[in-house]
Scaffold this active site. Structure first.
Site, PDB file in Angstrom:
ATOM      1  CB  ALA A 123      44.059  44.413  39.653  1.00 17.49           C
ATOM      2  CG  HIS A 124      42.304  43.893  44.216  1.00 17.41           C
ATOM      3  ND1 HIS A 124      41.402  44.047  45.028  1.00 17.41           N
ATOM      4  CD2 HIS A 124      42.024  43.182  42.966  1.00 17.41           C
ATOM      5  CE1 HIS A 124      40.235  43.427  44.143  1.00 17.41           C
ATOM      6  NE2 HIS A 124      40.860  43.078  43.281  1.00 17.41           N
TER       7      HIS A 124
END
Lengths: 346, 346, 346
Positions: C240-241
């Site tokens: 994820a980011h």
């Protein structure tokens, strides 16, 4: 582009503490802020970074009381998180989007494109496709026959939409996502072989949906698999045939919803979650990571955990018990011996 | 095309109750049936809908006894589900398939195509590829060098087959699926760095396999990763290097089989399931969702649950215990006090 | 190409037992070895196969003592596994790689390619892209504007890199992998609708990373999502980011790391594992399959299991208790009755 702290404060209706003339041209995280950037402090976990951040400007909640001096210019607002989000949106909207049709691409004679399209090289637009205005179709996207797409959509590279699916306005499909693949439906034969059941329906995305990278939505056997308005799916989400996901429900990565299940609106599902087929899940239901729903959920807004799912508080209490099981077993062994003695059996 | 109830009944050897001249041109779900469509009733959960459905014709099991009047024409058959499946197959087969070679596409001079191919734009067919008759290769498909593909296969948009893999007859690869990517094999070095072990084998799909959207099958380190005849994999299934999946085994979404494991035939694995590497799983084994097999399974046909997997009945009993753990702990605390008292220690 | 046992032994510094002149031209697994191939024996599970294997040459550890006659020529080495890996690497390196630019492909005028590129048909290389030497870009790959790629990288068919991402040297991206898709970030509105938070950062892969088929790495909201040197991700891994994965950490299939979490170096995560967002995981942490980390892990090198994760030994003890829960509950019921009797209440 450069903006002064004063200009920013006006945009987000904030109050400046410090030098209002300092300028920024980019955003950064508070823990590795750089001069010339704007950062923000919303999560208290990160408070310690504000005193030493090298970001020139930091947006803070107006409830924030510094314990010592802050070098950066602060802009105090009601909600730092939504203010930075607003700024980032403005910034993103100022970036020009590509338009025009790159070559080679494949656009059927019977397809219709709206105004201001971007069609990347190697994109494929099939027969009788209808596409709205301001739609960006990146390279290697596939749009099957009879698909319809609304206005302002973005189809990132390699997104694939099978025939006859319907995409609303303002939808975003990330790279490698698949809309309209066959549902997993087979009729078992006497000899153990399975016969494919044709999947004759489609997939419908209402307005404002976003679909993560490599996520897959299967077409219905009959009728439609539906994402209602505002649904947001992370990467690697599996939506099976004939599922309906309610308005503004969000589902995190590695999660799946099995066939014909109806999910309510405003639900929030964590990563690695799942729902069995042919169920109904009420509005506002929340699932922690690795939760698997195996029965209808009728209670709105409930928070669930575990597989099969139970209420999160009950799960937590039982989990404490699970961790203590070796001690509990020992206690019971001891009790059995003591009771035996008390009964005069030993 | 329109069909009368009478024509349909003849096709599926059914008995008509009601107007045999009513016509249908599409299928629908019984709960949102529309006039001019045919529906079916197989799952008793949906019985309540038959009395008010607006579908013109409903196929029912001949054991079905309506409790009140049914408006629709009913066709009574031995097995409503397989009859509707048969009708849908006939309908699907009547649809014309695309043929011909769209431009631009890339077909190596050394590749050979069978009769009646469809090759979509931006499809890539490498050197020495051999393709059978009636094969549909959708846009943006990649077929690496020395791949061989049998008759009647469908490769949906963006499917990718690495070099030297072998696909049997009647196989379907959905959009974004990957066949023949490198197995996850590395040799650890003294400094913590990993060195790649080249994956020199391939993947073999026997006849009648279907592979879901974005599913990935890794090539063998040496030899072949194999899907035997009739294997059906849902979306997001991970098959690691040197795995063998037995005939007619079906695996639901978000599941994985680790390296060198051999899965028997006629197995049924639910969603989010997994099997550790270097194991053998007997024929007919079933796994509920989120089950993880960590040891060889020798008992044929067993139903497993939990991680690590145990027999489903045992899991269910233990799960009841898990939910009651807070009470059990309380009981044991009380017992300890009572025994203490009985022993005269308090 | 053919090699004699003698030549092979010299390459891997081994001692020959048997006919040194026998030749091989391929590798095979010991359990289905074929004449003219070389195989190896490292895992004791497979020892039984060495006596009957039809492979011409088998590499064995020099600690191996056959219990009866072995037909094949044996080459005794210190570590059979790393020796076969070394041979396979040599073999793989001898294979010629494709070079040149196939047509049609799309290369922006402002992109720069290094020496000896391979660019497959339908590959897309955007504006201001910089690519190093000896890079293979397979068909249908997408490389967005301002991406930079180091030397000796391989981008398999359909890999997609969004704009502004950075790929180091010697990186491998498998088919369908996605680098730089938007992080899953939304600000909730009062009406239940979510507003997208633009993801303005990028993804950075340091040298020697390998990314499996259909794996997805989201770009940072601000700053970078980072894979440090030597990270290896299997198929279907979700990063994820703003995540950072430490040097030489390996993650197996169907696993995910949620936003802003920092994973240490030399970690090994099994399949179906997960880590919640905004956490820190120490160096060398190991997770068994289906483990879900829900809190910071400070202890280096610890082996974890369960969801939420606890130490593996504790998990195993508790799991024994879980399986025995029905008996434990019965014991407690019996004890309660006995204590009641002892207290004279019955």
């Amino acid at each position: 582009m450069e903006f002064s702290a004063k200009q920013i404060a006006e945009l987000i209706d904030g109050e400046i503490v410090g030098n209002q003339d300092v300028t920024i041209s980019d955003v950064s995280k508070i823990e590795d802020g750089k001069p010339g950037t704007i950062s923000f402090l919303a999560n208290p976990k990160y408070t310690k970074y504000i005193y030493d951040t090298r970001a020139s400007v930091v947006i803070v909640n107006n409830t924030f009381e510094p314990e010592r001096e802050v070098q950066a210019t602060m802009i105090r607002v009601e909600d730092a998180y939504s203010s930075i989000a607003k700024l980032m949106q403005m910034y993103a909207e100022m970036k020009p989007r590509k338009t025009g049709i790159e070559q080679p691409s494949f656009i059927s004679d019977t397809a219709s494109l709206g105004d201001f399209p971007y069609v990347g090289a190697f994109a494929y637009i099939g027969d009788h496709v209808k596409i709205g205005n301001n739609v960006s179709i990146f390279p290697n996207v596939y749009i099957g026959d009879h698909v319809s797409i609304g206005d302002n959509c973005i189809l990132y590279p390699g997104a694939k939409i099978y025939n006859s699916c319907v995409i609303g306005n303002n939808c975003i499909l990330h790279a490698g996502s698949v809309v309209g693949s066959d549902g997993f439906g087979f009729a078992p034969g006497a000899d153990g072989e399975f016969t494919k059941i044709p999947q004759l329906g489609n997939v419908v995305l209402e307005d404002n949906c976003e679909i993560g990278a490599n996520t897959a939505l299967d077409r219905a056997t009959m009728g439609s698999t539906v994402l209602k308005r505002g649904v947001k799916l992370d990467n690697f989400v599996q939506i099976a045939h004939n599922v309906e996901v309610g308005e503004n429900t969000v589902i995190a990565a590695m999660s799946g919803v099995a066939g014909s299940t109806v999910i309510g609106k405003n639900c929030m599902f964590g990563g690695h979650t799942g729902v069995v087929g042919h169920l109904k899940v009420a509005d506002g239901v929340k699932m922690g990571a690795y939760t698997g729903i195996g029965n209808n959920v009728k209670k709105e807004g409930v928070l669930l955990r575990g597989t099969p799912a139970i209420e999160a508080k009950a799960f937590s209490r039982s989990w404490v018990g699970f961790k203590n099981l070796p001690d509990l077993m020992k206690d019971v062994r001891t009790l059995k011996q003591e009771v035996k003695k008390l009964k005069g059996e030993e």
